[in-house]
Design a protein around this motif. Structure first.
Motif, PDB file in Angstrom:
ATOM      1  N   VAL A  82     -14.158   3.794   6.843  1.00 47.50           N
ATOM      2  CA  VAL A  82     -13.387   2.736   6.391  1.00 47.50           C
ATOM      3  C   VAL A  82     -14.254   1.442   6.160  1.00 47.50           C
ATOM      4  CG1 VAL A  82     -11.475   1.150   6.377  1.00 47.50           C
ATOM      5  CG2 VAL A  82     -11.100   3.314   6.585  1.00 47.50           C
ATOM      6  N   THR A  83     -15.042   1.376   7.242  1.00 44.18           N
ATOM      7  CA  THR A  83     -15.998   0.004   7.251  1.00 44.18           C
ATOM      8  C   THR A  83     -17.495   0.195   6.971  1.00 44.18           C
ATOM      9  OG1 THR A  83     -16.594   0.829   9.446  1.00 44.18           O
ATOM     10  CG2 THR A  83     -14.480  -0.711   9.228  1.00 44.18           C
ATOM     11  N   VAL A 124     -16.046   5.338   1.619  1.00 45.73           N
ATOM     12  CA  VAL A 124     -14.756   5.161   1.358  1.00 45.73           C
ATOM     13  C   VAL A 124     -14.329   5.511   0.285  1.00 45.73           C
ATOM     14  CG1 VAL A 124     -15.158   2.705   0.954  1.00 45.73           C
ATOM     15  CG2 VAL A 124     -12.979   3.283   2.027  1.00 45.73           C
ATOM     16  N   ASP A 125     -14.586   5.277  -0.929  1.00 43.40           N
ATOM     17  CA  ASP A 125     -13.917   5.630  -2.179  1.00 43.40           C
ATOM     18  C   ASP A 125     -13.830   7.178  -2.544  1.00 43.40           C
ATOM     19  OD1 ASP A 125     -14.076   3.373  -3.026  1.00 43.40           O
ATOM     20  OD2 ASP A 125     -16.023   3.272  -4.370  1.00 43.40           O
ATOM     21  N   SER A 126     -14.590   7.890  -1.998  1.00 43.06           N
ATOM     22  CA  SER A 126     -14.575   9.656  -2.089  1.00 43.06           C
ATOM     23  C   SER A 126     -13.456   9.681  -1.061  1.00 43.06           C
ATOM     24  CB  SER A 126     -15.803  10.305  -2.055  1.00 43.06           C
ATOM     25  OG  SER A 126     -16.579   9.905  -0.920  1.00 43.06           O
ATOM     26  N   SER A 127     -13.574   9.207   0.171  1.00 41.59           N
ATOM     27  CA  SER A 127     -12.693   9.669   1.298  1.00 41.59           C
ATOM     28  C   SER A 127     -11.363   9.309   1.039  1.00 41.59           C
ATOM     29  CB  SER A 127     -13.027   9.033   2.601  1.00 41.59           C
ATOM     30  OG  SER A 127     -14.336   9.566   2.930  1.00 41.59           O
ATOM     31  N   VAL A 128     -11.020   8.365   0.204  1.00 37.24           N
ATOM     32  CA  VAL A 128      -9.660   7.843  -0.045  1.00 37.24           C
ATOM     33  C   VAL A 128      -9.148   8.950  -1.339  1.00 37.24           C
ATOM     34  CG1 VAL A 128      -8.337   6.046  -1.172  1.00 37.24           C
ATOM     35  CG2 VAL A 128      -9.572   5.458   0.625  1.00 37.24           C
ATOM     36  N   THR A 129      -9.951   9.027  -2.084  1.00 38.38           N
ATOM     37  CA  THR A 129      -9.479   9.840  -3.057  1.00 38.38           C
ATOM     38  C   THR A 129      -9.172  11.193  -2.703  1.00 38.38           C
ATOM     39  OG1 THR A 129     -10.889   8.561  -4.596  1.00 38.38           O
ATOM     40  CG2 THR A 129     -10.060  10.500  -5.587  1.00 38.38           C
ATOM     41  N   ALA A 130     -10.097  11.770  -1.925  1.00 38.14           N
ATOM     42  CA  ALA A 130      -9.897  13.040  -1.452  1.00 38.14           C
ATOM     43  C   ALA A 130      -8.356  13.308  -0.548  1.00 38.14           C
ATOM     44  CB  ALA A 130     -11.170  13.607  -0.288  1.00 38.14           C
ATOM     45  N   SER A 131      -8.187  12.229   0.172  1.00 37.04           N
ATOM     46  CA  SER A 131      -6.788  12.203   0.971  1.00 37.04           C
ATOM     47  C   SER A 131      -5.903  11.998  -0.137  1.00 37.04           C
ATOM     48  CB  SER A 131      -6.790  10.784   1.937  1.00 37.04           C
ATOM     49  OG  SER A 131      -5.647  10.801   2.560  1.00 37.04           O
ATOM     50  N   LEU A 132      -5.789  11.177  -1.258  1.00 32.96           N
ATOM     51  CA  LEU A 132      -4.723  11.347  -2.318  1.00 32.96           C
ATOM     52  C   LEU A 132      -4.560  12.537  -2.833  1.00 32.96           C
ATOM     53  CD1 LEU A 132      -5.499   7.491  -3.502  1.00 32.96           C
ATOM     54  CD2 LEU A 132      -3.400   8.176  -2.110  1.00 32.96           C
ATOM     55  N   LEU A 133      -5.727  13.077  -3.110  1.00 30.52           N
ATOM     56  CA  LEU A 133      -5.659  14.333  -3.816  1.00 30.52           C
ATOM     57  C   LEU A 133      -4.923  15.446  -3.067  1.00 30.52           C
ATOM     58  CD1 LEU A 133      -9.256  14.662  -5.410  1.00 30.52           C
ATOM     59  CD2 LEU A 133      -7.240  14.487  -6.583  1.00 30.52           C
ATOM     60  N   THR A 134      -5.157  15.504  -1.871  1.00 33.62           N
ATOM     61  CA  THR A 134      -4.417  16.461  -0.828  1.00 33.62           C
ATOM     62  C   THR A 134      -3.318  16.329  -0.747  1.00 33.62           C
ATOM     63  OG1 THR A 134      -6.624  16.437   0.422  1.00 33.62           O
ATOM     64  CG2 THR A 134      -4.900  17.439   1.466  1.00 33.62           C
ATOM     65  N   LYS A 135      -2.826  14.798  -0.517  1.00 31.76           N
ATOM     66  CA  LYS A 135      -1.371  14.507  -0.566  1.00 31.76           C
ATOM     67  C   LYS A 135      -0.393  14.899  -1.881  1.00 31.76           C
ATOM     68  CE  LYS A 135      -1.397  10.505   2.728  1.00 31.76           C
ATOM     69  NZ  LYS A 135      -0.513  11.173   3.436  1.00 31.76           N
ATOM     70  N   TYR A 139       0.918  -1.221  -0.133  1.00 31.44           N
ATOM     71  CA  TYR A 139      -0.170  -0.116   0.026  1.00 31.44           C
ATOM     72  C   TYR A 139       0.797   1.317   0.086  1.00 31.44           C
ATOM     73  CZ  TYR A 139      -3.767  -2.972   0.536  1.00 31.44           C
ATOM     74  OH  TYR A 139      -4.865  -4.055   0.151  1.00 31.44           O
ATOM     75  N   ASP A 140       1.942   1.223   0.490  1.00 32.63           N
ATOM     76  CA  ASP A 140       3.077   2.360   0.285  1.00 32.63           C
ATOM     77  C   ASP A 140       3.153   2.619  -1.186  1.00 32.63           C
ATOM     78  OD1 ASP A 140       3.696   3.261   3.019  1.00 32.63           O
ATOM     79  OD2 ASP A 140       5.016   1.448   3.132  1.00 32.63           O
ATOM     80  N   LYS A 153      -7.477   2.351   5.559  1.00 25.85           N
ATOM     81  CA  LYS A 153      -6.744   2.154   6.828  1.00 25.85           C
ATOM     82  C   LYS A 153      -5.236   2.677   6.844  1.00 25.85           C
ATOM     83  CE  LYS A 153      -9.531  -1.864   8.158  1.00 25.85           C
ATOM     84  NZ  LYS A 153      -9.624  -3.215   8.614  1.00 25.85           N
ATOM     85  N   HIS A 154      -4.632   2.327   5.738  1.00 27.51           N
ATOM     86  CA  HIS A 154      -3.306   2.614   5.616  1.00 27.51           C
ATOM     87  C   HIS A 154      -3.031   4.138   5.743  1.00 27.51           C
ATOM     88  CE1 HIS A 154       0.734   2.834   3.792  1.00 27.51           C
ATOM     89  NE2 HIS A 154       0.529   3.811   3.072  1.00 27.51           N
ATOM     90  N   LEU A 155      -3.833   4.989   5.069  1.00 29.48           N
ATOM     91  CA  LEU A 155      -3.857   6.471   5.066  1.00 29.48           C
ATOM     92  C   LEU A 155      -4.527   7.116   6.316  1.00 29.48           C
ATOM     93  CD1 LEU A 155      -5.430   7.128   1.525  1.00 29.48           C
ATOM     94  CD2 LEU A 155      -3.019   7.506   2.085  1.00 29.48           C
TER      95      LEU A 155
END
Length: 285
Positions: free
Chosen positions: A192-193, A46-57, A15-16, A183-185
């Protein structure tokens, strides 16, 4: 014979590397496009939350804009989760209630019927797409989609709705892997759940509508698509019933039109979508 394609093995990935690969992709794409950033529809899932986190990074918090677009079928906890995540990430967000927009459709379309559940649900997805592109236009941004590989392959999205985007950062990651990436993020456990659902009508859940769990879908798709197995070989490798494998494969086949650009009939020497693409020496113009 014991199944050798299992969910545990599918989830056992780096996942890294996935995070780094997607972050690099987003940054390269947005910067090379000349866009000022990215707009995303934030649902609290979960999908939009993960994507938003990656966009911010990838872009930094000042270059990401989130739109939370609830309808009367949207549970309050989804809005709460979306707002909380936007605040955690430090990104700008707006809440745009789409009830009055949807009401204008129902009052303006002569053939409109509240009994057409799927068609009416697709209207919501297309309203949200229109709003996302409005904000993208006035801010000089692109629209980042939130569809994952499972949804894209089985066609579980609205054509020209949530499928109408510029990039799909998590489009090569299965739903089960997206949860692990969440979870990794370090995303909140409540996100997540959370059971997946487009929330296009009351009580809708993805797995309830599909009639199969994502755990099964992901393993089957991995066998059929990534490893290019026949349904019979996939049955041996996964231990899943052949009827279930064929059910999933039918969804892949019958939704192919959603993953393609509109078909053009051949008339000239070179036809868009058939045998024409931008010559390499024109790139960068």
């Amino acid at each position: 014979m014991q199944p050798w394609i299992t969910l545990d093995k599918l989830l056992n990935v780096n996942y890294d590397y996935i995070e780094r690969r997607i972050v690099d992709f987003i940054r390269t794409y947005v910067n090379s496009s000349g866009a000022k950033g990215a707009v995303i529809g934030l649902s609290g899932g979960v999908d939009s939350s993960v994507t938003a986190s990656l966009l911010t990074k990838a872009l930094g918090k000042d270059r990401v804009l989130a739109l939370i677009m609830p309808f009367k079928t949207t549970p309050p906890e989804d809005v709460k989760d979306a707002v909380q995540l936007a605040q955690i990430l430090g990104i700008r967000y707006y809440i745009v209630n789409i009830d009055p927009i949807r009401a204008s459709f129902s009052s303006s379309i002569p053939a409109f019927s509240e009994n057409e559940v799927v068609a009416n649900g697709n209207i919501l997805a297309r309203i949200r797409m229109t709003i996302l592109y409005y904000y993208a236009n006035i801010n000089g941004m692109i629209v980042a989609g939130t569809g994952d590989k499972s949804e894209l392959l089985i066609g579980y999205f609205t054509k020209y709705g949530d499928g109408g985007v510029d990039i799909l950062p998590i489009g090569d990651i299965y739903k089960s892997q997206v949860r692990m990436l969440g979870k990794h993020l370090g995303l909140p456990e409540s996100i997540v759940t959370k059971p997946s659902s487009p929330r296009l009508w009351e009580g809708q859940t993805a797995e309830g509508e599909l009639g199969v769990s994502y755990a099964d879908i992901d393993v089957i798709l991995h066998a059929l698509v990534d490893l290019r197995m026949s349904p019979q070989k996939a049955q041996e490798a996964t231990g899943k019933p052949l009827s279930l494998i064929e059910q999933v494969w039918r969804r892949v086949i019958t939704t192919e039109h959603k993953r393609r650009t509109p078909v053009v009939p051949r008339v000239g020497l070179r036809t868009i979508g058939l045998d024409w693409r931008m010559p390499i020496h024109y790139s960068g113009y």
